[in-house]
Design a protein around this motif. Structure first.
Motif, PDB file in Angstrom:
ATOM      1  N   CYS A  57      45.457  47.507  29.384  1.00  0.00           N
ATOM      2  CA  CYS A  57      47.117  47.738  29.956  1.00  0.00           C
ATOM      3  C   CYS A  57      47.577  47.998  31.659  1.00  0.00           C
ATOM      4  CB  CYS A  57      47.137  49.085  29.222  1.00  0.00           C
ATOM      5  SG  CYS A  57      46.879  49.423  26.978  1.00  0.00           S
ATOM      6  N   GLY A  58      48.599  47.176  31.742  1.00  0.00           N
ATOM      7  CA  GLY A  58      49.259  47.726  32.435  1.00  0.00           C
ATOM      8  C   GLY A  58      50.908  47.668  31.909  1.00  0.00           C
ATOM      9  N   ILE A  73      46.927  43.314  37.462  1.00  0.00           N
ATOM     10  CA  ILE A  73      45.819  44.225  38.714  1.00  0.00           C
ATOM     11  C   ILE A  73      45.420  45.234  37.489  1.00  0.00           C
ATOM     12  CG2 ILE A  73      45.170  44.872  40.956  1.00  0.00           C
ATOM     13  CD1 ILE A  73      46.974  42.481  41.876  1.00  0.00           C
ATOM     14  N   ASP A  74      46.600  45.621  37.403  1.00  0.00           N
ATOM     15  CA  ASP A  74      46.327  47.308  36.336  1.00  0.00           C
ATOM     16  C   ASP A  74      45.552  47.452  36.181  1.00  0.00           C
ATOM     17  OD1 ASP A  74      47.893  48.674  38.783  1.00  0.00           O
ATOM     18  OD2 ASP A  74      49.824  48.667  37.495  1.00  0.00           O
ATOM     19  N   ALA A  75      46.223  46.426  35.118  1.00  0.00           N
ATOM     20  CA  ALA A  75      45.351  46.040  33.377  1.00  0.00           C
ATOM     21  C   ALA A  75      43.628  45.551  33.743  1.00  0.00           C
ATOM     22  CB  ALA A  75      45.786  44.616  32.882  1.00  0.00           C
ATOM     23  N   VAL A  76      43.716  44.723  34.454  1.00  0.00           N
ATOM     24  CA  VAL A  76      41.863  44.613  34.569  1.00  0.00           C
ATOM     25  C   VAL A  76      41.078  45.680  35.282  1.00  0.00           C
ATOM     26  CG1 VAL A  76      40.146  43.082  35.952  1.00  0.00           C
ATOM     27  CG2 VAL A  76      42.395  42.222  35.436  1.00  0.00           C
ATOM     28  N   LEU A  77      41.858  46.469  36.671  1.00  0.00           N
ATOM     29  CA  LEU A  77      41.396  47.698  36.724  1.00  0.00           C
ATOM     30  C   LEU A  77      41.045  49.163  35.678  1.00  0.00           C
ATOM     31  CD1 LEU A  77      42.807  48.038  40.511  1.00  0.00           C
ATOM     32  CD2 LEU A  77      40.132  47.179  39.742  1.00  0.00           C
ATOM     33  N   VAL A 136      42.119  42.916  23.311  1.00  0.00           N
ATOM     34  CA  VAL A 136      44.437  42.506  23.199  1.00  0.00           C
ATOM     35  C   VAL A 136      44.659  43.230  25.296  1.00  0.00           C
ATOM     36  CG1 VAL A 136      46.157  44.090  22.976  1.00  0.00           C
ATOM     37  CG2 VAL A 136      44.010  44.023  21.462  1.00  0.00           C
ATOM     38  N   LEU A 137      45.469  42.489  25.714  1.00  0.00           N
ATOM     39  CA  LEU A 137      46.244  43.193  27.150  1.00  0.00           C
ATOM     40  C   LEU A 137      47.778  42.615  27.061  1.00  0.00           C
ATOM     41  CD1 LEU A 137      46.377  42.374  30.142  1.00  0.00           C
ATOM     42  CD2 LEU A 137      46.691  39.522  28.905  1.00  0.00           C
ATOM     43  N   VAL A 138      47.569  44.942  27.233  1.00  0.00           N
ATOM     44  CA  VAL A 138      48.978  44.593  26.752  1.00  0.00           C
ATOM     45  C   VAL A 138      49.900  45.112  28.122  1.00  0.00           C
ATOM     46  CG1 VAL A 138      50.261  47.021  26.115  1.00  0.00           C
ATOM     47  CG2 VAL A 138      48.214  46.055  24.627  1.00  0.00           C
ATOM     48  N   LEU A 139      51.255  44.406  28.353  1.00  0.00           N
ATOM     49  CA  LEU A 139      52.099  44.608  29.564  1.00  0.00           C
ATOM     50  C   LEU A 139      53.231  45.386  29.063  1.00  0.00           C
ATOM     51  CD1 LEU A 139      50.676  40.950  31.366  1.00  0.00           C
ATOM     52  CD2 LEU A 139      49.680  43.502  30.839  1.00  0.00           C
ATOM     53  N   ASP A 140      53.763  46.141  29.702  1.00  0.00           N
ATOM     54  CA  ASP A 140      54.490  47.253  28.703  1.00  0.00           C
ATOM     55  C   ASP A 140      55.523  46.380  30.450  1.00  0.00           C
ATOM     56  OD1 ASP A 140      56.836  48.308  27.820  1.00  0.00           O
ATOM     57  OD2 ASP A 140      55.346  50.201  27.792  1.00  0.00           O
TER      58      ASP A 140
END
Length: 915
Positions: A57-58, A73-77, A136-140
């Motif tokens: 999640c990012g 980057i936030d999601a991977v970290l 699940v990649l969640v980008l808001d």
């Protein structure tokens, strides 16, 4: 209200989202701020179908210059335990993910080509995401992201790893993003009510949900903030419709505005101050920003702070607008309101109410007064009475000059007269008269308006008449023209239940002032009142004086007076018995242009009255009942329809339906309706042998006629009253009624009332036993009632009974009566005719020959004997059984003979209490 609010109005979207992300897919959720995107993502993560998947999640950040690939980057970290693979390609991530340190392969040498470097980073990120699968990649909040992130997402969507689903959430205006679009709209009314109910744990009133939807636009975050604040403060339901702006919501709006540049912020401020959707040109003009910069700013804030619909822009909802207004300083707000007024005034049709409101907010009270009154005038023109009354009330309160107050009070009273809520208008006019010091001319005009309203629509004739009398006193000196019109209204014979002499005196005084009526329309209104009084009274030649009303009116206002006159004359001519004249006036009213729905209803009422009095009864009972229901808010008109429906129900033998209708009509209504309803109730009671109330009912009916002196209205009353009084052995009272009727119609043009008098004369002679005089009287009455089938049949029936009593052949008139009653649907009287015909062997019985009862009583003989034993006279028995008095005498005589008794007193002992 502790805990998280249950998810409302998003079940279908949650199911669709879940179906999409079960398999590798890219989904983008689109919706305005606060609409529930983040909440939907939280609900998605809790679904058991997705357990076992990693969640990466990012979110975008509201920075003036977004950082490259920051959400990714936030999601991977965020996934510290991700099983990174040893693929050397991941070395391309060393510059952008230094935090991972030794978990990444060694960095890669530069390629010397920016595009190639970017492509290598994209491939490395894809490899890292694939290594984390299933995931699940969640980008808001991707409306706050850079173009590089959008480019990578397009790259990823084209090469989506197995086991990876991508969910992208953003507001309108975000960069172009890939994926299947799932839009979140604001909640509707039902969903808003459901959310409110879920938060307060009780069922809210419908008005609370409606107010909440209007103020928040159905945005769940706004709804939640308002409701939580209201509950915390212990505010009542109606607080949701007020100016409550939650601090948390206001802070969120202020924070978002702080992130905007100055031009965009000024555009949003202008939208909030305008308070209604505006074109881009008007919005930028109020904001006072250059066109090019303003258009760019407008594009930037549309979908986040503003909404666009049909080329116009405004704040997303009322609550957002109020929160934005809080952020504007007083001086800046006054300047914006002044600019808004200037911009609106430059339009082709300036919205004066809004212009006035802006000028008032800008501190220009004089400008507000001018435009508020222009707005009230416009509201009157288009029929928006509520707006006009509200504006004029406010202006009247603000006025500090006596002449200005008088002028506004008169305008307010006139505007209120067009309102739908009669009660509110009456209250307003009374309030003006009681609280505002007015000169006699203005006070008199307002009293006249109030009097006519009470008289015609509020079912308060006595109060209305009193107000008109006071108005006439105020207007005699300063306004003789208006005084003449008011006096002509006081001449209205239906008004106030006064004696006809009082109304004629007012008419004479009005005629003395009539020369002051120089305005053509006012003169027409006066002439309508005058000819109505003369026609209603039955003055000879009145119909000829009314011919002008059939001509074509020159304009719409005059046409309305002609329509009113035609309706009045239909009523007058119908009661008088001039049915052809009534039909002409009714047809003319129907042909006049621009007949309103209200007038159309009155035309139907007039038609029902005419059809009833002239004997056109097919389908009439239901028409009258339907009209009575529709006119329930106008009691005097409803009473007229009820008396007709009740009279027809009685003629059909449905006394159970007739009595409630007639009793209701006997309580309120114009005088002829009251008198007719009361005598019909007395007749029904007599038929049901309720002796105690018969004479009282007759006296009540006659009291209306005597009080008004309008014996032309006694057409339905006098013959019935004479029959009932004679049956109750009140012969002297019956003779008095006939004498009064004769004097009351002498020299007047009222054919129906003269026919009723002839019938009453014949009935009196019949009851005295003067059968020759009765025979001649019935013949004369039959000629006069020829145009009224119901009364013609009644006359023929009485005539037949008279002929039988004299030993002559009454069968021909009796057969004619039976045919008329059958055609009218008057089943009770038709059956009575058939009974008498059978008794005289003029109609076959159910079987050939008469049934032989021998020494036993026939059913008719037993019924007559039972009533005689109860103390009823022959006349009462005849009325109750629908027979002639002579037939009853025969039944009782045969019963005494068969039972072997000599008197009625002995019948009870022989028959027993029940007969």
């Amino acid at each position: 209200m502790a805990g998280r609010t249950p998810l409302v109005g998003r079940r279908a979207e949650l199911r669709a989202l879940l179906d999409l992300v079960r398999a590798p897919a890219v989904v983008r959720i689109d919706g305005e701020a606060g609409v529930g995107k983040t909440r939907l993502l939280a609900e998605l993560r809790e679904q058991r179908e997705l357990r076992g998947r990693r969640w990466l999640c990012g979110a975008g950040q509201p920075l003036r210059e977004p950082l490259p690939l920051a959400p990714l980057i936030d999601a991977v970290l965020a996934d510290e335990g991700a099983p990174w693979c040893a693929d050397p390609l991941l070395g391309a991530l060393v510059p952008v993910l230094p935090e991972l340190g030794p978990r990444l392969p060694p960095g890669l040498p530069p390629l010397g080509d920016v595009r190639a470097e970017r492509h290598r980073v994209y491939r490395a990120l894809r490899t890292a995401l694939a290594a984390a699968c299933p995931a699940v990649l969640v980008l808001d909040d991707l409306h706050w992201t850079d173009d590089g992130t959008a480019d990578f997402l397009h790259f990823l969507a084209g090469r989506l790893p197995a086991g990876l689903s991508v969910v992208l959430a953003h507001r309108p205006g975000a960069p172009d993003l890939p994926g299947t679009r799932l839009r979140l709209d604001p909640l509707n009314l039902c969903e808003t009510a459901e959310m409110l109910h879920a938060m307060v744990r009780e069922r809210p009133p419908a008005a609370a949900a409606e107010a909440l939807l209007r103020r928040t636009g159905g945005v769940p975050f706004a709804i939640e903030e308002v409701v939580r604040t209201a509950v915390t403060q212990g505010a009542p339901w109606d607080a949701l419709d007020g100016g409550l702006v939650p601090d948390g919501f206001a802070e969120a709006i202020a924070t978002r505005l702080d992130r905007l540049d100055d031009v965009a912020r000024r555009v949003v401020h202008a939208a909030a101050v305008l308070g209604a959707p505006a074109t881009a040109a008007d919005l930028l003009a109020v904001a006072e920003v250059p066109a090019e910069a303003g258009e760019a700013a407008l594009d930037a804030v549309t979908g986040s702070e503003l909404r666009e619909h049909g080329g116009q822009y405004g704040c997303r909802h009322e609550l957002a607008e109020q929160a934005v207004l809080r952020t504007i300083g007083p001086a800046r707000a006054r300047r914006l309101h002044r600019r808004a007024a200037e911009v609106l005034l430059a339009s082709a049709a300036p919205p004066h109410r809004r212009v006035g409101d802006h000028l008032r907010a800008a501190g220009d009270v004089e400008g507000w007064l001018v435009h508020a009154e222009l707005a009230a005038d416009r509201a009157v023109e288009v029929g928006d009475t509520g707006t006009a009354v509200g504006a004029l009330r406010e202006l009247l309160t603000a006025a500090d000059d006596a002449r200005e107050r008088s002028r506004l009070a008169l305008k307010l009273g006139r505007a209120a007269l067009d309102g739908v809520d009669v009660g509110a208008t009456v209250t307003l006019l009374r309030e003006l008269l009681a609280t505002v010091d007015l000169p006699p001319s203005i006070r008199g005009e307002l009293r006249a308006d109030l009097g006519l309203l009470l008289l015609n629509q509020a079912s308060a004739p006595e109060d209305g008449y009193r107000e008109l009398e006071l108005a006439a006193a105020d207007l005699r000196g300063p306004r003789p023209d208006l005084a003449a019109r008011v006096m002509s209204s006081l001449a209205n014979v239906h008004a106030g239940h006064h004696h006809i002499d009082v109304h004629l005196r007012w008419l004479a005084e009005a005629e003395a002032l009539a020369d002051a009526l120089t305005d053509p329309r006012a003169r027409v209104a006066y002439q309508v009142n005058r000819v109505t009084t003369l026609m209603t009274r039955g003055e000879p030649g009145a119909a000829g004086q009314a011919e002008w009303i059939l001509a074509d009116p020159p304009d719409a206002e005059t046409a309305r007076h002609h329509t009113r006159g035609c309706l009045n004359l239909v009523d007058a001519a119908s009661w008088l018995g001039h049915y052809d004249q009534a039909t002409r006036f009714l047809d003319r009213a129907r042909r006049l242009d621009d007949v309103s729905p209200y007038v159309e209803e009155q035309l139907q009422v007039a038609s029902v009255l005419l059809d009833w009095l002239s004997g056109r009864w097919t389908g009439l009972r239901q028409r009258a009942a339907d009209l009575a229901a529709r006119q329930a808010g106008l009691p005097r008109i409803a009473a007229e329809c009820r008396v007709i429906a009740g009279a027809l129900a009685a003629e059909e033998g449905d006394a159970a339906a007739a009595l409630p209708l007639l009793r209701a009509a006997a309580g309120e209504g114009p005088p002829p309706v009251l008198a007719t309803a009361r005598v019909l109730v007395a007749q029904l009671r007599h038929q049901r042998l309720v002796r105690s109330a018969v004479v009282r009912g007759v006296d009540d009916a006659l009291g209306v006629i005597r009080r008004t002196g309008m014996w032309v209205w006694a057409t339905e009353v006098t013959p019935i009253a004479v029959e009932l009084l004679s049956a109750m052995d009140r012969q002297a009272d019956a003779e008095r009624v006939v004498a009064e009727h004769r004097a009351g119609v002498a020299g007047l043009d009222c054919p129906a009332a003269h026919a009723a008098l002839a019938l009453a004369d014949a009935v009196l002679a019949h009851e005295r036993g003067d059968l020759d005089a009765a025979d001649a009287g019935y013949r004369a009455a039959a000629a006069l009632t020829a145009s009224r089938p119901q009364w013609h049949a009644r006359t023929l029936l009485r005539h037949a009974e008279c002929l039988f009593a004299a030993g002559r052949d009454g069968v021909p008139p009796l057969r004619a009566a039976e045919r008329l009653y059958s055609g009218l649907g008057a089943v009770v009287r038709a059956e009575r005719c058939r009974e008498v015909l059978r008794a005289h062997h003029a109609l076959p019985g159910p079987k050939r020959g008469r049934p032989g009862y021998g020494d036993k009583l026939s059913p008719r003989e037993r019924e007559a004997a039972r009533l005689a034993a109860a103390g009823c006279t022959n006349r009462q028995i005849a009325a109750g059984m629908g027979l002639s008095v002579r037939t009853v005498e025969q039944h009782v005589a045969r019963a005494l003979h068969k039972l072997g008794v000599d008197s009625r007193r002995e019948l009870t002992a022989v028959l027993g209490p029940s007969g």
